[in-house]
Write a protein that holds these residues in place. Structure first.
Motif, PDB file in Angstrom:
ATOM      1  N   VAL A 105       0.876  -1.180   0.000  1.00 20.04           N
ATOM      2  CA  VAL A 105       0.000   0.000   0.000  1.00 20.04           C
ATOM      3  C   VAL A 105       0.906   1.221   0.000  1.00 20.04           C
ATOM      4  N   TYR A 106       0.519   2.224  -0.751  1.00 17.79           N
ATOM      5  CA  TYR A 106       1.310   3.444  -0.813  1.00 17.79           C
ATOM      6  C   TYR A 106       0.334   4.613  -0.845  1.00 17.79           C
TER       7      TYR A 106
ATOM      8  N   TRP B  70      -5.164   3.298   3.327  1.00 16.21           N
ATOM      9  CA  TRP B  70      -3.828   3.873   3.455  1.00 16.21           C
ATOM     10  C   TRP B  70      -3.860   5.185   4.241  1.00 16.21           C
ATOM     11  N   ARG B  71      -4.967   5.903   4.129  1.00 16.28           N
ATOM     12  CA  ARG B  71      -5.034   7.179   4.844  1.00 16.28           C
ATOM     13  C   ARG B  71      -4.919   6.971   6.345  1.00 16.28           C
ATOM     14  N   GLN B  72      -5.548   5.893   6.805  1.00 19.71           N
ATOM     15  CA  GLN B  72      -5.463   5.560   8.226  1.00 19.71           C
ATOM     16  C   GLN B  72      -4.003   5.313   8.624  1.00 19.71           C
ATOM     17  N   LEU B  73      -3.284   4.557   7.795  1.00 18.86           N
ATOM     18  CA  LEU B  73      -1.882   4.269   8.107  1.00 18.86           C
ATOM     19  C   LEU B  73      -1.059   5.549   8.084  1.00 18.86           C
ATOM     20  N   GLU B  74      -1.443   6.459   7.215  1.00 12.64           N
ATOM     21  CA  GLU B  74      -0.728   7.733   7.110  1.00 12.64           C
ATOM     22  C   GLU B  74      -0.958   8.557   8.367  1.00 12.64           C
ATOM     23  N   ILE B  75      -2.191   8.636   8.799  1.00 10.98           N
ATOM     24  CA  ILE B  75      -2.507   9.418   9.998  1.00 10.98           C
ATOM     25  C   ILE B  75      -1.812   8.819  11.216  1.00 10.98           C
ATOM     26  N   LEU B  76      -1.773   7.489  11.276  1.00 10.22           N
ATOM     27  CA  LEU B  76      -1.133   6.839  12.419  1.00 10.22           C
ATOM     28  C   LEU B  76       0.384   7.013  12.400  1.00 10.22           C
TER      29      LEU B  76
ATOM     30  N   TRP C  38      -6.335  -6.891  11.371  1.00 10.74           N
ATOM     31  CA  TRP C  38      -5.883  -6.096  12.520  1.00 10.74           C
ATOM     32  C   TRP C  38      -4.373  -5.914  12.494  1.00 10.74           C
ATOM     33  N   PHE C  39      -3.950  -4.826  13.085  1.00 10.70           N
ATOM     34  CA  PHE C  39      -2.495  -4.597  13.170  1.00 10.70           C
ATOM     35  C   PHE C  39      -2.165  -3.767  14.403  1.00 10.70           C
ATOM     36  N   ASP C  40      -0.880  -3.704  14.716  1.00 11.33           N
ATOM     37  CA  ASP C  40      -0.392  -2.876  15.832  1.00 11.33           C
ATOM     38  C   ASP C  40       0.004  -1.521  15.265  1.00 11.33           C
ATOM     39  N   SER C  41      -0.504  -0.456  15.884  1.00 10.32           N
ATOM     40  CA  SER C  41      -0.291   0.846  15.263  1.00 10.32           C
ATOM     41  C   SER C  41       0.923   1.593  15.788  1.00 10.32           C
ATOM     42  N   GLY C  42       1.442   1.206  16.954  1.00  8.06           N
ATOM     43  CA  GLY C  42       2.516   2.079  17.452  1.00  8.06           C
ATOM     44  C   GLY C  42       3.472   1.441  18.435  1.00  8.06           C
ATOM     45  N   ASN C  43       3.982   0.261  18.105  1.00 11.69           N
ATOM     46  CA  ASN C  43       4.965  -0.344  19.020  1.00 11.69           C
ATOM     47  C   ASN C  43       6.201  -0.793  18.238  1.00 11.69           C
ATOM     48  N   TYR C  44       6.678   0.109  17.383  1.00 12.65           N
ATOM     49  CA  TYR C  44       7.808  -0.254  16.538  1.00 12.65           C
ATOM     50  C   TYR C  44       9.087   0.394  17.038  1.00 12.65           C
ATOM     51  N   MET C  45      10.150  -0.386  17.032  1.00 11.31           N
ATOM     52  CA  MET C  45      11.440   0.086  17.534  1.00 11.31           C
ATOM     53  C   MET C  45      12.360   0.300  16.342  1.00 11.31           C
ATOM     54  N   ILE C  46      12.917   1.486  16.281  1.00 12.22           N
ATOM     55  CA  ILE C  46      13.722   1.838  15.116  1.00 12.22           C
ATOM     56  C   ILE C  46      15.129   2.208  15.537  1.00 12.22           C
ATOM     57  N   ALA C  47      16.096   1.688  14.829  1.00  9.68           N
ATOM     58  CA  ALA C  47      17.485   2.073  15.071  1.00  9.68           C
ATOM     59  C   ALA C  47      18.169   2.198  13.721  1.00  9.68           C
TER      60      ALA C  47
END
Lengths: 306, 565
Positions: free
Chosen positions: A103-104, A291-297, A157-166
């Motif tokens: 999705v883009y 995709w808009r939802q993913l963008e807002i999140l 369903w998905f997790d919207s905000g528990n991602y760890m970035i390095a």
């Protein structure tokens, strides 16, 4: 079955390596055809469920079969790098597994060629799409996936905000981990949690190569898909519909084959849990809309594409 | 009288043909310049396809490259031919092959008929334009640019640097005041022919030939010399992104374009079938003489530029990973950190929740587990209470927590028993409100049933950790709003600070405290501190609890649950 002679200069090419995925293929092919991909170049690794026969019948698929070790081919990367070098040069190439759905921004109104044209016009050579693990509500085995069905009807369903970035300083890419797999299977050894950063869409040049899966590329500049000065570059997501009722059997099979990354740690962890028939859903899970939802999140961004 | 189009074409010839046909069949002559890089085969086909239209002509072809004179030369050739062959043309409209008319041709003709002497050309002096690419505004008129910006960027930059170094300056011909503006203009025959038939044209051309991006300045500068009435705006809606590249319009912009009331828009994505079919088939309908109003489109595109250059504050994600100092906000919203409160008060979390109505967590950075509000296993966004997962990236954990709960203020407890890795992060975050009661970590030790030697050891360790943390809070790099009390001061007069805290958190209401949290029983606390001292430790963060001080013994008096006011 090589139909690559039919590839035209502007065509967007999909590359994939797979094994025993017949049930997923009809929807997978349809999804990317509708999006505007023109040709599929697929390496099939010792399937025995009719995958090969099914793909041979598709007019826009070129198929290579290999009975050799997936692991020895660095989990398929070597096969695909070779195919991309040979057929991908000068094309936009999309490397995805049969359970990954791109999705883009604006994907509901603008086909993939629109994105690629825009990237070309903006002199952007690689496009990031983080892997977003999708899962059903309730135990995985509860709902059976039917061939041809949109897997996101089940795994919605998905997790919207528990991602760890390095940042990976060696290759300059971001290393992203997290999501339901990290919280459910790897909460006590997070380092082992699977990488979710992916750069699947690249304007290919024969001098490029994927280093490990589609997580990172060479030359390093292609990994700079993120802005470091506060801005946001355009990015997408790969909806990862791995967690369907088919998963349990797949995990067991993959474990016995021992053909996966890092001594198949991932599959060991799954197999250990699968007997408990886990439910990845929790109260904070988010239901996928668009995709808009993913963008807002904040999971993906429009960047300056408007 | 009518308008004629000079059309620059280099790709998507099928679309160019459609648009040229549209104009031509509505009575507007078109002269097309086709880039010389288009193959002979394609060119011949293109000419043949438009062969049925007597008012579509083709001019001399130039090999066009962005930023160079060739684009001006092409525009000159096309407009010369247009003026020569079609005497009924009064306005010449410069358009490209990726332009799309948004309003019926009749409306444009009428609009121009009502303004027969007006030249529509965006034209501003170099001091007044903020949008030049590469920082070259005045210099594009005074330096030489023999190298291609697109193909020989390195040489281009080096040569500019070199010229700056030796202070090279070209002389601007007398009478010329450089102006810049959009390259898509609509000029009257009078103005345009004056430019093209200028006795000094050879001089002008020679000068502009070496100017960088002359298509943005040649006509824009010279029109100033001849026009009697310049409207400094383009009739073509064309938006540019932060790198100076034109934004592209797609099918989903249909309504937006319709409502903009602009005459022509560019660039249109060649495969935007819906746009082409809608706008080229529009019946004339009731001619509305609205002025172009691109306001809404402007907002959308400037929003996009903003997102690309500044991004969303407090968001870290796959395509936004700011370097230290470039975050534009370390977190996305204000939050509060309480240190020592849940140690000093038995029911602080419950009390704060009740009084302020915000989300109150326990020790989020507790070493055993993440103490989410209500001790949930998971929290917003799917964050997990697993300490190992949090400690894998504590900074990211906090940022995610604040990002995930946008719109709901978050509060959490912190102290020397917790993972200290976020100390610097919260101290340097302008969104953090930090309240500290120093030394309050000793209350649980005081109330514990451990051997005193163990207590002493722990006290020394915790005091050291808190002291280091306080040093950070008091450092010159600190941006958080911080309030620090010693425990002794706080227990003397807790009402005022507690009231202040509630006021800080809940901006909407001025609540008067009706209830105080229940303070721990502190009888004997002074003796406890004395014992620590007697064992050789120096407990200094608690403030002054003197043995003689009656107030400590009187603390019970402050524990009344209701304040009578």
């Amino acid at each position: 079955m090589n139909r690559t002679a039919a590839i035209k200069p502007q065509d967007i090419l999909v590359f994939s390596t797979l094994r025993n995925e017949k049930i997923r293929l009809p929807y997978f092919l349809r999804y990317y055809r509708d999006m505007g991909a023109s040709h599929f170049l697929i390496v099939e690794n010792g399937s025995d469920d009719g995958t090969r026969e099914y793909l041979m019948d598709q007019p826009d698929v070129s198929l290579w079969s290999s009975g050799k070790s997936y692991k020895r081919a660095r989990f398929g990367v070597d096969w695909l790098n070779w195919l991309q070098m040979k057929y991908g040069h000068g094309h936009w190439t999309l490397v995805v597994d049969p359970d990954e759905f791109l999705v883009y921004p604006f994907c509901d109104t603008r086909p993939l060629p629109a994105l690629c044209d825009w990237l070309d016009a903006s002199s952007i050579k690689s496009f990031s799409a983080m892997l977003l693990d999708m899962y059903p509500k309730g135990p995985l085995i509860d709902v059976a996936y039917r061939s041809g069905q949109d897997p996101m009807e089940i795994a919605s369903w998905f997790d919207s905000g528990n991602y760890m970035i390095a940042k990976n300083h060696k290759f300059g890419n971001l290393w992203i981990q997290g999501g339901p797999r990290a919280r459910e299977f790897f909460y006590d050894r997070p380092r082992r949690a699977p990488a979710l950063n992916k750069i699947p869409l690249v304007k290919w040049d024969r001098s490029y190569a994927y280093v490990s899966s589609t997580h990172m590329l060479l030359p390093r500049g292609l990994n700079l898909v993120y802005d470091e000065w506060g801005g946001e570059k355009a990015s997408g997501c790969l909806l990862h519909a791995k967690f369907l009722n088919t998963f349990s059997a797949k995990a067991k099979e993959e474990l016995t084959r021992a053909q996966h990354y890092a001594a198949s740690h991932e599959y060991k962890a799954y197999a250990a849990k699968m007997d408990e028939n886990p439910d990845l859903w929790c109260k904070w899970s988010e239901r996928y809309i668009n995709w808009r939802q993913l963008e807002i999140l904040g999971l993906m961004s429009k960047g300056n594409w408007a | 009288m009518t308008v004629g189009f000079a059309m620059m074409v280099h790709t998507a010839l099928d679309r160019a043909e459609q648009v040229a046909r549209h104009w031509a069949t509505h009575g507007c002559p078109v002269v097309i310049h086709v880039d010389k890089r288009v193959t002979r085969l394609e060119y011949t086909k293109f000419v043949h396809d438009l062969g049925d239209l007597p008012n579509v002509k083709f001019c001399k072809r130039h090999r066009c490259e962005w930023g160079t004179w060739s684009l001006v030369a092409a525009a000159q050739s096309a407009s010369e031919k247009l003026l020569r062959l079609f005497p009924q043309v009064r306005h010449v409209y410069l358009a490209s092959g990726s332009c799309l008319p948004l309003r019926p041709v009749e409306e444009l003709v009428e609009y121009l008929d009502q303004r027969p002497r007006t030249d529509f050309i965006e034209s501003a002096t170099t001091e007044d334009v903020p949008w030049t690419v590469g920082g070259l505004d005045q210099e594009r008129f005074t330096l030489r640019f023999p190298f291609s910006w697109k193909r020989q960027r390195h040489l281009f930059d080096r040569y500019v640097q070199f010229q700056r170094l030796i202070r090279f300056k070209r002389k601007i011909p007398p009478g010329i005041v450089p102006h810049l503006g959009s390259q898509w203009w609509c000029l009257t025959r009078q103005t345009l022919s004056a430019i093209l038939e200028d006795p000094d044209r050879a001089t002008n051309d020679r000068y502009f030939r070496k100017v960088w991006i002359p298509d943005e300045s040649y006509f824009q500068t010279l029109a100033r010399q001849y026009s009697t009435n310049i409207e400094s705006r383009s009739l073509t809606l064309s938006k540019f992104d932060f790198q100076g590249k034109p934004h592209i319009f797609y099918d989903d912009h249909l309504q937006l374009l319709r409502r903009s009331d602009c005459f022509v828009a560019r660039k249109i994505w060649p495969q935007a079938n819906k746009l082409y079919s809608s706008f080229l088939n529009d019946a004339a309908g009731a001619a509305k003489m609205a002025e172009p109003n691109p306001g809404k489109i402007d907002r959308i595109f400037s929003h996009a530029v903003d997102r690309r250059t500044r991004g969303r504050a407090g968001l870290w994600m796959q395509s936004r990973f700011p370097n230290e100092g470039w975050e534009n906000g370390k977190t996305s919203a204000a939050y509060s950190v309480f240190e020592g409160f849940s140690e000093l008060f038995d029911d602080f979390e419950a009390w704060l929740t009740k009084m302020s109505g915000v989300k109150v967590h326990g020790h989020l950075f507790d070493k055993q587990m993440v103490q989410f509000s209500g001790r949930q296993k998971y929290f917003s966004g799917g964050l997990s209470d697993a300490a190992k997962l949090r400690d894998y990236n504590p900074h990211g954990f906090l940022r995610s927590l604040i990002w995930n709960t946008r719109g709901e203020r978050q509060c959490f407890q912190f102290g020397p028993r917790d993972n200290q890795e976020v100390s610097w992060q919260i101290a340097t975050d302008a969104n953090a409100h930090i309240y500290v009661i120093t030394g309050a970590w000793s209350v649980p030790l005081f109330r514990s049933n451990q051997n005193f030697s163990a207590i002493r050891k722990q006290a020394a360790r915790l005091q050291k950790i808190e002291a280091a943390h306080l040093d950070i809070l008091r450092s010159p790099y600190t941006k958080a709003r911080i309030k620090i009390w010693t425990m002794a001061d706080f227990v003397q007069a807790p009402i005022e600070p507690l009231q202040k805290i509630i006021d800080d958190i809940g901006p909407d209401t001025l609540r008067r405290l009706t209830e105080l949290p229940k303070m721990a029983e502190l009888t004997g606390f002074a003796q406890f501190l004395q014992n620590l001292k007697n064992q050789g430790m120096h407990p200094h963060l608690m403030g002054d609890f003197s043995m003689e001080d009656e107030s400590v013994k009187d603390l019970r008096g402050h524990r009344r649950p209701y304040v009578v006011k």
